[in-house]
Design a protein around this motif. Structure first.
Motif, short mmCIF file in Angstrom:
data_model
loop_
_atom_site.label_atom_id
_atom_site.label_comp_id
_atom_site.label_asym_id
_atom_site.label_seq_id
_atom_site.Cartn_x
_atom_site.Cartn_y
_atom_site.Cartn_z
N HIS A 144 0.80 -1.22 0.00
CA HIS A 144 0.00 0.00 0.00
C HIS A 144 0.84 1.27 0.00
N SER A 145 2.02 1.22 0.56
CA SER A 145 2.86 2.42 0.67
C SER A 145 4.29 2.05 0.39
N SER A 146 5.19 2.93 0.78
CA SER A 146 6.61 2.65 0.60
C SER A 146 7.01 1.47 1.49
N TYR A 147 8.25 1.11 1.43
CA TYR A 147 8.73 -0.07 2.15
C TYR A 147 8.34 0.00 3.62
N THR A 148 7.72 -1.07 4.11
CA THR A 148 7.14 -1.04 5.45
C THR A 148 8.11 -1.44 6.54
N GLY A 149 9.21 -2.10 6.18
CA GLY A 149 10.17 -2.51 7.18
C GLY A 149 11.23 -1.44 7.42
N PHE A 150 12.20 -1.80 8.24
CA PHE A 150 13.31 -0.89 8.51
C PHE A 150 14.41 -1.12 7.49
N ASP A 151 15.10 -0.04 7.12
CA ASP A 151 16.18 -0.13 6.12
C ASP A 151 17.46 -0.54 6.83
N TRP A 152 17.65 -1.83 7.00
CA TRP A 152 18.82 -2.34 7.73
C TRP A 152 20.10 -2.13 6.95
N PHE A 153 20.05 -2.17 5.64
CA PHE A 153 21.26 -1.97 4.85
C PHE A 153 21.75 -0.53 4.99
N ALA A 154 20.84 0.44 4.89
CA ALA A 154 21.24 1.84 5.04
C ALA A 154 21.81 2.09 6.43
N ALA A 155 21.20 1.46 7.45
CA ALA A 155 21.73 1.62 8.80
C ALA A 155 23.11 0.99 8.93
N THR A 156 23.30 -0.16 8.26
CA THR A 156 24.62 -0.82 8.29
C THR A 156 25.66 0.06 7.62
N VAL A 157 25.35 0.62 6.47
CA VAL A 157 26.27 1.52 5.78
C VAL A 157 26.59 2.74 6.65
N PHE A 158 25.58 3.26 7.33
CA PHE A 158 25.77 4.41 8.21
C PHE A 158 26.78 4.09 9.31
N LEU A 159 26.69 2.89 9.87
CA LEU A 159 27.65 2.50 10.90
C LEU A 159 29.03 2.24 10.31
N ILE A 160 29.07 1.69 9.09
CA ILE A 160 30.38 1.46 8.45
C ILE A 160 31.13 2.77 8.28
N PHE A 161 30.38 3.81 7.92
CA PHE A 161 31.01 5.12 7.73
C PHE A 161 30.99 5.94 9.02
N ASN A 162 30.90 5.26 10.15
CA ASN A 162 31.02 5.89 11.46
C ASN A 162 30.05 7.06 11.65
#
Length: 1318
Positions: A1123-1141
């Motif tokens: 019905h809408s945009s992705y309903t779950g959490f963006d774990w990959f974006a969060a992982t990349v965010f942590l990779i780049f400190n």
């Protein structure tokens, strides 16, 4: 009261009749104890027992005396108000029985009956010698063993109770000597007859054990050759009585019979007819022969039951005698020659399916000896092969003496239902049937196959197994069209059991070979045999040559091929051909022929010249073979080009319309015959509709098949059909051993599948079953026997239902469909009989126990709530599901409150507090195997501290420090290795050249210095690699769109409560005591403890959401997931965010460039959610390419590389795709340590996205032993979802993944990067 029939005079006569009838049972007994045991169990052994006058009168008397007493007792119990229930019936019957037995009428009757019987027995004993003494009766009436009456009448008569030494049981040597002398050649006929009568009065074992047996045996041989019918009858009776016992001396009688038959066949004056003259079974000589062979054959089949009791010599003599007899062959042509009938001709008439040989080959004890001896009697096997080859070669040609056959048929006459004449062709056909069954069993064993190749005199080339089986296959696929075939079908009318049609018989033999995968692989998996077998199907597809095959032939072929396809190796042979695999397959294999035929038959596109369209039965049989292939990943890969899912779906819709349009005949509209015809036609249409729907449903066996099924639009109907069969506990198919559990789990892994399961009532039925086990059922049937109190948190009765529920709720899209936006009822009052019907109701009643009303509504609060907490524990292992449940129901606070209510000074340790503690720690802490410590669920007393539970309980966050191990921070030491130097080059090479140089360096560093591949090295690799790879056409399959987001635009982007909670998990957590914020990133020490980090991550997520929304379209679907945009959490974006400190700019720059790479569609799950880059059908299906492509390929490789693991998953009703997608969606958070997560991201980008598949297979290989153990304990899903991947490191399995790449990259990588192809 009448005592007619039970007075003394009547009893003497009636008891005498019974004793005379017991002769055979007494003779079979070896001693008195065995005789007594036989008499006691006579009612079970003697079918005429209830017909004896004594038994009939005794029953009648007891009924007269007892029936009234029983009725009175039952009425008395009823009057006293004693309730009769199912648990008390035994006790009631015992009471009534005891009362009747102790009553005066019964005791009086019993006393008089015993007196009368005692007097009658004494009378019989007194007159025993006069009535039954030696020599008094030599006629053929069955009264020879009545002298045992003293053994049976009174146990106190010790003189007769210890032995059978009465009359002639223990034979007098003098008597046997007289018998031996009277049987000699020079004696008169009547003397021989008298001697045989005397011999038949003695136990055969005693005769054989005596010193006179050699002489008796020698004379018996002469007597058996005598043509006199009475002598023949008496000798056969002696043999029959001997064979009726199980003593070791029977081998002497068997060898005697064998030698006699050998003598008759080898005699120059033999009356054995020639083959061409047929066999007249009314001839006395032939009747005698047939009876002898029947005795021989029956003993052959019976002796296998007990010959292991005796020394090996017993078995060896029987085998030797049999093979000596059967090796008598006078070779010649098939017909039209002077050859005599052989012993096997006679055995073939009596035992056409060679049951004697099949039984002898069954056990290793006899099989080894038989095969070893057969080496000395190879002509038996050689002649069997010759007959099979000759029959196959001449199946269309009349015999040379067909005119003779016609003349012989004129001799055929009937006497009742018995045949009196067999023509020569029938005898040869009987030999063929016997030979086929003998060879069929021989080929099942390795030592039996060692007889091949076989050299025939009239053949230049030796006969191999392939040549023999190919000849037999020709009998099936190209049967005779001449009148000879119809005559064969009429053979053996004497049996009247099944038609002995050659194609049917050979089909059964080939199917028996298919029952063993190893045997089938050796014998049938050759292109020559497969090509011959499928020739009737190929003729339908050949536009040049057309040969119309009968329906029965096509069905025989389908039966054989379906059994071949029921095994893994058989399927691969059909798909790839001989000595080929998925990497060398061709489009001319058997699978392609069958798929083409099935598709053309379904759409009615077969050539008209080939004849009429095959019947629905035939089409259904070949569609079933296709289904056996496409319900595996390999088979679906091969058959995918034929679009069978579309064809079958269209055929099903047509059949459904035909069913809806069928009129219901009424008596007024038609006659009885036309009414029956219409009903049959309607029934056939409904069966055809169910057949198509069943085969369509089986696409749901694989991850990609689920997508194809969804695209047909028949998901709901197929799931409804599955639920109907699932309720009836029906098997999936005739060749599949397991039920629908695995398929249900595969369906429930997707949003549309879960919607279908809910619509069909499966979820409701599952919840009601669980409730009936935990609490109470729908009905109010009282339980007379209380259930045992379980000592386990989840008892055995509940465990199966727990697993079924977890299988359904293990996928986030499925959980989202049934729970998103659904509040809990939270009523003020619940009745005891109020049964939940939805997942939300289940959570309200058993998981979120936040009110006294919920607690008081349960009969078994502790066990039921523990069950609910176990379900919650497995569900929240999926982080998206955890975020959904926490954001909607705030279950953590509910559990903390429950812990605090259980607290006095310390929290009371019980089953519920331990379970709540486990869930709270599990949902609070994020980390891999070494990054967090999870508490145990069991009590273990510590001898040092004296505590029974070594983990602290708590009632408020944060969790105690005992659960958070110390982790080292980022290293400040400057790293210097080959990869750093490569990445630091100022003017790097471009495109593929850079990638080809980078990969070996990356592999080397990962295998040798994996610890150095972290921090800045990972950042630099991603920053340098993504722009370069974005310019490689093979890698950059998506267009790189400009980011048009502004601050004002981002303000309109709203994160869902689920996503906001995910941010807290990723970078922060409120600590009420210290008022600081931290979470996984802080715990890993890759980001700082500042509020800016949270804002940056939320900003990054909004940027990603806005950017991806530009490439999305609205799906025309009722599914909440779309019905809408992705309903779950963006774990990959969060992982990349942590990779780049926590660097927002670097993180976004990488993600923006990364979005153009093909691997982004699989690593970054929201990337393809409702994406315009996918076909409309795929986009609107609600099934992610991660599931349909990666999951499918994981199962594909697993079935080839780790078949035991694949089988364990199937037997557990859980799918490898489901757990792997679970890991991949959340980037292995909670399953791998942070270092391995970084390695995973880098490996899939640099090495190729197919490494996502190889990694999952490597993980499953790593935990293979645990998988096999938990398959046995039936908790595989709990282990796979709750346990981290301890001890697994990507660097340790890099070599294995490289090997998988060499084998599968050509198939898997192209499949994954072809997004437009579902």
């Amino acid at each position: 009261m009448s005592w007619r029939g039970l007075e003394v005079e009547d009893l003497v006569q009636n008891l005498r009749q019974m004793v005379i009838s017991f002769e055979q049972h007494i003779r079979d007994a070896g001693n008195f104890d065995q005789a007594e045991e036989a008499i006691i169990h006579l009612e079970r052994e003697d079918e005429n027992f209830n017909r004896y006058e004594f038994v009939r009168m005794l029953k009648k008397k007891i009924d007269e005396s007892v029936s009234t007493l029983i009725e009175d007792e039952v009425e008395r119990f009823a009057m006293e108000g004693q309730h009769v229930d199912t648990t008390g019936q035994v006790t009631l019957i015992s009471k009534i029985t005891q009362s009747v037995l102790q009553s005066k009428p019964f005791c009086d009757m019993s006393r008089k009956l015993k007196h009368n019987i005692s007097v009658a027995v004494e009378e019989l004993i007194r007159n025993f010698d006069a009535e039954f003494g030696e020599g008094k009766h030599r006629d053929m009436d069955d009264r020879l063993l009545t002298h045992h009456i003293k053994n049976m009448s009174d146990e106190e008569e010790s003189s007769c109770g210890s032995s059978f030494n009465q009359g002639m049981l223990f034979t007098n040597n003098q008597v046997l000597q007289e018998v031996a002398e009277k049987l000699s050649k020079n004696r008169e006929l009547q003397t021989k007859i008298d001697a045989l009568h005397s011999l038949n009065q003695n136990m055969p074992a005693d005769c054989i054990s005596s010193d006179h047996w050699p002489q008796i045996r020698k004379n018996l041989m002469d007597v058996m050759l005598d043509p006199d019918p009475e002598l023949s009858h008496l000798t056969q009776k002696f043999i029959t009585r001997a064979f009726a016992t199980t003593c070791p001396q029977t081998r002497e009688i068997f060898t005697l019979l064998g030698e006699n038959l050998i003598t008759q066949f080898q005699s120059k004056r033999s009356l054995i007819p020639k083959v061409k003259n047929g066999l007249d079974v009314t001839s006395p000589e032939i009747v005698k022969l047939i009876k002898s062979f029947r005795l021989l054959n029956e003993f052959q089949q019976e002796t296998v039951n007990y010959w292991i009791r005796f020394p090996d010599k017993y078995k060896e003599e029987i085998l030797q005698s049999t093979l000596n007899l059967f090796s008598i062959h006078q070779m010649g042509g098939l017909m039209g020659n002077s050859a005599q009938l052989t012993p096997i001709h006679f055995v073939s008439l009596i035992d056409p399916k060679a049951q004697w040989f099949i039984k002898w080959m069954h056990g290793n004890y006899s099989r080894m000896s038989l095969l070893e001896m057969l080496k000395q009697y190879r002509p038996i096997v050689v002649n069997a092969v010759r007959h099979c080859l000759d029959f196959s070669a001449n199946r269309k040609q009349p015999f040379d003496l067909m005119s003779d056959i016609s003349d012989n048929y004129s001799k055929l006459s009937s006497q009742g239902s018995r045949r009196t004449y067999y023509a020569g062709v029938e005898l040869e056909y009987a030999y063929f049937i016997h030979s086929v069954h003998l060879l069929g069993r021989l080929l099942c064993f390795a030592n039996g196959r060692s007889f091949f190749p076989i050299k025939l005199k009239d053949s230049d080339e030796p006969v191999t197994i392939t040549r023999l089986l190919n000849a037999l296959v020709l009998v099936v696929v190209d049967p005779s069209t001449s009148h000879r075939s119809s005559r064969h079908a009429r053979l053996f009318c004497i049996l009247h059991i099944v038609p002995y049609e050659p194609g049917t018989l050979v089909t059964e033999i080939l199917k028996s070979l298919c029952s063993s995968e190893q045997t089938c692989e050796i014998c049938l998996y050759t292109d020559e045999i497969t090509s011959t077998l499928l020739s009737p199907v190929s003729h339908y597809l050949d536009s040049q040559e057309h040969h119309m095959s009968k329906e029965s032939t096509l069905l025989h072929v389908a039966d054989i091929v379906s059994l071949i396809a029921s095994s893994t190796k058989g399927r691969r042979h059909l798909m790839y051909g001989e000595r080929k695999n998925m990497f060398t397959r061709t489009k001319s294999s058997a699978a392609h022929i069958i798929a083409k035929f099935t598709k053309k038959a379904l759409i009615g596109d077969l050539p008209r010249e080939a004849g009429p369209t095959p019947s629905k039965t035939v089409i259904g049989a070949y569609l079933y073979i296709c289904r056996q292939l496409y319900n595996t990943c390999e088979g679906l890969l091969v058959l995918y080009p034929y679009d069978l899912h579309t064809v079958v779906a269209e055929a099903w819709r047509n059949a459904s319309r035909e069913t809806d349009g069928a009129s219901t005949p009424t008596p007024s509209e038609s006659s009885d015959s036309s009414d029956a015809t219409a009903k049959q036609e309607n029934y056939d249409v409904r069966v055809w509709e169910d057949t198509l729907r069943d085969n369509l449903l089986n696409f749901a066996s694989t991850a990609k098949g689920i997508l194809l099924l969804q695209q047909t639009g028949a998901m709901n109907e197929c799931v409804s059909y599955m639920f109907a069969r699932y309720e009836k506990k029906l098997q999936v198919s005739k060749c599949e051993k397991f039920g629908y559990g695995f398929m249900v789990t595969q369906v429930a892994a997707t949003a549309p599948g879960m919607v279908a399961l809910e619509k069909t009532g499966y979820i409701r039925a599952l919840i009601e079953e669980i409730w009936s086990v935990l609490e109470c059922g729908v009905s109010d049937t009282p339980i007379f026997t209380p259930k045992s109190w379980s000592v386990d948190p989840v008892d055995k009765a509940s465990h199966k239902h727990l697993i079924r529920l977890l299988n359904v709720l293990s996928s986030f899209p499925a959980v989202f469909e049934v729970l998103a936006g659904k509040p809990l009822a939270s009523k003020d009052e619940y009745s005891f009989r109020e049964i939940p019907s939805t997942i939300a109701d289940f959570m309200d009643r058993l998981i979120i126990m936040d009110s006294d009303a919920k607690i008081h509504s349960l009969f078994n609060f502790e066990h039921s709530h523990t069950f609910g907490l176990r379900v919650l524990s497995v569900m929240v292992s999926c982080l998206d599901t955890f975020l959904l449940l926490q954001s909607q129901y705030n279950f953590q606070d509910k559990l903390l409150t429950a812990q605090s209510l259980n607290e006095e000074r310390n929290i009371i340790i019980d089953m519920l507090s331990i379970e709540r503690n486990y869930v709270l720690v599990r949902t609070y802490l994020i980390g891999g195997p070494t990054e967090r410590i999870l508490p145990q669920r069991c009590l273990n007393e510590d001898p040092k501290s004296g505590s029974v539970y070594n983990f602290p309980l708590f009632s408020s966050f944060p969790v105690p420090r005992e659960y958070t191990p110390n982790i080292g921070g980022r290293s400040t030491i400057k790293q210097d290795n080959e990869l750093i130097k490569f990445l630091s080059v100022k003017k790097p090479e471009k495109g593929k050249a850079w990638l080809e140089k980078c990969r070996p360096i990356f592999i080397k560093i990962l295998q040798t210095k994996s610890d150095s591949l972290k921090g800045n090295v990972v950042q630099q690799l991603l920053e340098v690699g993504s722009p370069i790879m974005a310019k490689i056409p093979e890698e950059a399959i998506f267009p790189l769109l400009d980011y048009t987001g502004t601050d004002s635009a981002l303000k309109n982007v709203q994160l869902t409560p689920l996503q906001k909670l995910g941010v807290k998990i990723a970078v922060r957590q409120r600590n009420n005591q210290l008022n600081v914020f931290y979470r996984y990133g802080i715990h890993l020490k890759v980001i700082h403890t500042s509020a800016e980090v949270t804002d940056k991550l939320m900003h990054l997520l909004k940027q990603c959401a806005f950017f991806l929304q530009q490439q999305q379209r609205q799906a025309d679907s009722k599914m909440k997931y779309l019905h809408s945009s992705y309903t779950g959490f963006d774990w990959f974006a969060a992982t990349v965010f942590l990779i780049f400190n926590g660097n927002l700019e670097k993180s976004w720059n990488f993600l923006h460039k990364f979005s153009t790479l093909g691997c982004s569609g699989y690593l970054w799950v929201p990337r393809l959610h409702s994406s315009v880059h996918m076909p409309v059908g795929l986009m609107s299906s609600g099934i992610s390419p991660l599931f349909s492509s990666t999951g499918h390929n994981i199962e594909l490789v697993l079935q080839v590389e780790l078949p035991l693991v694949a089988s364990a998953f199937k037997m557990s009703g859980f799918t490898p795709a489901q757990i792997c997608i679970h890991w991949l969606k959340q980037c292995f958070w909670n399953y791998l340590d942070w270092g391995d997560i970084c390695h995973y991201i880098c490996m899939c980008i640099i090495m190729g996205i197919d490494y996502q598949v190889y990694l999952c297979v490597s993980i499953l290989k790593h935990v293979q032993k645990d998988i096999m153990e938990h398959m046995q304990t039936q908790d595989l899903i709990i282990f796979m979802k709750e346990k981290p991947l301890s001890g697994f490191h990507i660097s340790n399995y890099m070599k294995y993944m490289l090997e998988l790449e060499k084998k599968y990259r050509k198939i898997i990588l192209s499949n994954m990067l072809n997004i437009s192809k579902p």
